[in-house]
Design a protein around this motif. Structure first.
Motif, PDB file in Angstrom:
ATOM      1  N   ALA A 178      15.910  -4.936 -14.758  1.00  0.00           N
ATOM      2  CA  ALA A 178      17.036  -5.225 -15.647  1.00  0.00           C
ATOM      3  C   ALA A 178      16.680  -4.929 -17.100  1.00  0.00           C
ATOM      4  O   ALA A 178      17.512  -4.419 -17.869  1.00  0.00           O
ATOM      5  CB  ALA A 178      17.463  -6.683 -15.491  1.00  0.00           C
ATOM      6  N   ALA A 181      16.731  -1.220 -17.561  1.00  0.00           N
ATOM      7  CA  ALA A 181      18.116  -0.729 -17.589  1.00  0.00           C
ATOM      8  C   ALA A 181      18.717  -0.870 -18.980  1.00  0.00           C
ATOM      9  O   ALA A 181      19.479  -0.002 -19.432  1.00  0.00           O
ATOM     10  CB  ALA A 181      18.954  -1.471 -16.560  1.00  0.00           C
ATOM     11  N   ASP A 184      17.280   1.857 -21.162  1.00  0.00           N
ATOM     12  CA  ASP A 184      17.895   3.139 -20.807  1.00  0.00           C
ATOM     13  C   ASP A 184      19.319   3.230 -21.348  1.00  0.00           C
ATOM     14  O   ASP A 184      19.745   4.283 -21.832  1.00  0.00           O
ATOM     15  CB  ASP A 184      17.893   3.294 -19.285  1.00  0.00           C
ATOM     16  CG  ASP A 184      18.097   4.732 -18.847  1.00  0.00           C
ATOM     17  OD1 ASP A 184      17.711   5.646 -19.596  1.00  0.00           O
ATOM     18  OD2 ASP A 184      18.658   4.942 -17.764  1.00  0.00           O
ATOM     19  N   ARG A 185      20.069   2.136 -21.291  1.00  0.00           N
ATOM     20  CA  ARG A 185      21.425   2.133 -21.841  1.00  0.00           C
ATOM     21  C   ARG A 185      21.399   2.295 -23.358  1.00  0.00           C
ATOM     22  O   ARG A 185      22.273   2.952 -23.938  1.00  0.00           O
ATOM     23  CB  ARG A 185      22.149   0.844 -21.459  1.00  0.00           C
ATOM     24  CG  ARG A 185      22.522   0.722 -19.995  1.00  0.00           C
ATOM     25  CD  ARG A 185      23.404  -0.475 -19.744  1.00  0.00           C
ATOM     26  NE  ARG A 185      24.731  -0.305 -20.342  1.00  0.00           N
ATOM     27  CZ  ARG A 185      25.676  -1.251 -20.352  1.00  0.00           C
ATOM     28  NH1 ARG A 185      25.434  -2.452 -19.829  1.00  0.00           N
ATOM     29  NH2 ARG A 185      26.843  -1.011 -20.919  1.00  0.00           N
ATOM     30  N   ARG A 206      10.782   5.139 -13.545  1.00  0.00           N
ATOM     31  CA  ARG A 206      12.176   4.683 -13.563  1.00  0.00           C
ATOM     32  C   ARG A 206      12.958   5.175 -14.766  1.00  0.00           C
ATOM     33  O   ARG A 206      14.148   5.465 -14.642  1.00  0.00           O
ATOM     34  CB  ARG A 206      12.224   3.150 -13.491  1.00  0.00           C
ATOM     35  CG  ARG A 206      11.687   2.616 -12.183  1.00  0.00           C
ATOM     36  CD  ARG A 206      11.734   1.110 -12.095  1.00  0.00           C
ATOM     37  NE  ARG A 206      13.095   0.626 -11.932  1.00  0.00           N
ATOM     38  CZ  ARG A 206      13.389  -0.600 -11.504  1.00  0.00           C
ATOM     39  NH1 ARG A 206      12.428  -1.439 -11.190  1.00  0.00           N
ATOM     40  NH2 ARG A 206      14.636  -0.972 -11.383  1.00  0.00           N
ATOM     41  N   VAL A 207      12.340   5.264 -15.944  1.00  0.00           N
ATOM     42  CA  VAL A 207      13.170   5.529 -17.124  1.00  0.00           C
ATOM     43  C   VAL A 207      12.655   6.583 -18.100  1.00  0.00           C
ATOM     44  O   VAL A 207      13.416   7.029 -18.964  1.00  0.00           O
ATOM     45  CB  VAL A 207      13.426   4.221 -17.930  1.00  0.00           C
ATOM     46  CG1 VAL A 207      14.202   3.216 -17.122  1.00  0.00           C
ATOM     47  CG2 VAL A 207      12.121   3.612 -18.450  1.00  0.00           C
TER      48      VAL A 207
END
Length: 337
Positions: A178, A181, A184-185, A206-207
């Motif tokens: 989370a 995320a 990344d956003r 992941r990112v």
């Protein structure tokens, strides 16, 4: 864009200087999510502090959009620092303030008026997935939620660069996801350049778009993640791709074996079956597996190939963009992973 040119930094220990960074050079493209990876003590946090203008290098230069930050002091230094959002491993939140109140703190300090402040806080609560927690206090949150509040607070003043020092350390995997995320956003939706330091190769997988690997204060590997995984001997490939575990008995059944990295939907889904049919060979995956780098599917397999045109099939696979290595003919020359 962040440019680090030949930066070295030492700290005194028992009267003697100990090198934390040794002639480090990296380029972080604007709008990217860049990972600095390495074990504890490798110099990751020191590099982040130099970029954040919290430490001055002993030698070398840190440039932000071409500006030599080593020449700054006083008011100009404070102005440039406001373009940098910083998230430490221990979120600096006020226990007496709500989640929304903590995110609003930098805006209050800048004198942003009430309506604008509330709008900005609402947007950041949504970005961080914390709208339902807006009225809660830090003591009521999990460690992962606290990290997300810290990220939202660091983004409040609209920085161009966000530096997150080991943002997933010590939290559960689902909470770590989370937090990543949100980072990344921030990159995708706000256009913020994000630099993450971490010991966890999963963060890279992941990112991250690009990565630099630090060992004992020196860069040992750098580049885009997708380029580095194509090199089987790279740290990045070994750290983020599925392991290959096979036995000699498994490979002994085939005329040829090879390790193959497939990148992208088309390669992962169709390349191997098409090669088997086109060259009339038996082609089996006897080790490895699938993963994702960001949104891109990646396959790393050990292949066993049987048939007269085994070599031609492997060459055809390589010609179509797969990375084929460690080919061996017959069981005598196969070394099990």
């Amino acid at each position: 864009m962040i440019t680090v040119e030949n930066v070295s930094k030492s700290f005194p220990l028992n009267g003697n200087p100990v090198a934390a960074l040794r002639d480090v050079s990296v380029d972080v493209q604007a709008g990217s999510l860049f990972g600095v990876v390495g074990p504890a003590g490798s110099g990751k946090s020191t590099l982040a502090r130099c970029i954040a203008l919290q430490e001055r290098p002993d030698r070398g230069v840190v440039r932000l959009d071409g500006l030599n930050t080593g020449t700054l002091d006083g008011r100009r230094l404070r102005e440039v620092r406001r373009q940098l959002g910083i998230v430490g491993t221990k979120p600096e939140l006020l226990a007496e303030r709500t989640v929304a109140g903590n995110i609003a703190t930098p805006l209050e300090q800048l004198g942003v008026d009430g309506p604008q402040r509330r709008s900005r806080v609402g947007s950041l609560l949504d970005l961080a997935g914390l709208t339902a927690r807006a009225a809660q206090h830090p003591g009521e949150l999990t460690d992962g939620q606290l990290r997300r509040v810290a990220v939202a607070k660091a983004l409040a003043a609209g920085p161009a660069v966000l530096l997150a020092d080991d943002p997933t350390a010590g939290i559960a995997p689902e909470e770590a996801g989370a937090v990543l995320a949100v980072l990344d956003r921030a990159r995708a939706e706000l256009g913020v350049t994000v630099l993450v330091t971490t010991q966890d190769a999963g963060v890279v997988r992941r990112v991250c778009d690009d990565v630099a690997v630090l060992e004992e204060g020196a860069i040992v590997e750098r580049g885009t993640v997708l380029d580095l995984i194509a090199s089987p001997g790279s740290w990045t490939a070994q750290a983020v791709l599925p392991a290959i575990e096979t036995t000699r008995a498994q490979t002994a059944k085939y005329d040829r074996s090879a390790d193959v990295v497939l990148i992208g939907f088309a390669s992962v889904g169709a390349l191997l079956p098409e090669a088997a049919g086109r060259f009339d060979v038996e082609l089996a995956t006897i080790g490895g597996g699938l993963t994702r780098i960001g949104d891109t599917p990646i396959g790393r397999f050990r292949l066993g190939v049987r048939g007269e045109r085994a070599d031609a099939a492997l060459a055809w696979i390589a010609d179509r963009g797969a990375h084929v290595t460690h080919t061996a003919r017959g069981p005598q020359s196969v070394v099990a992973a």
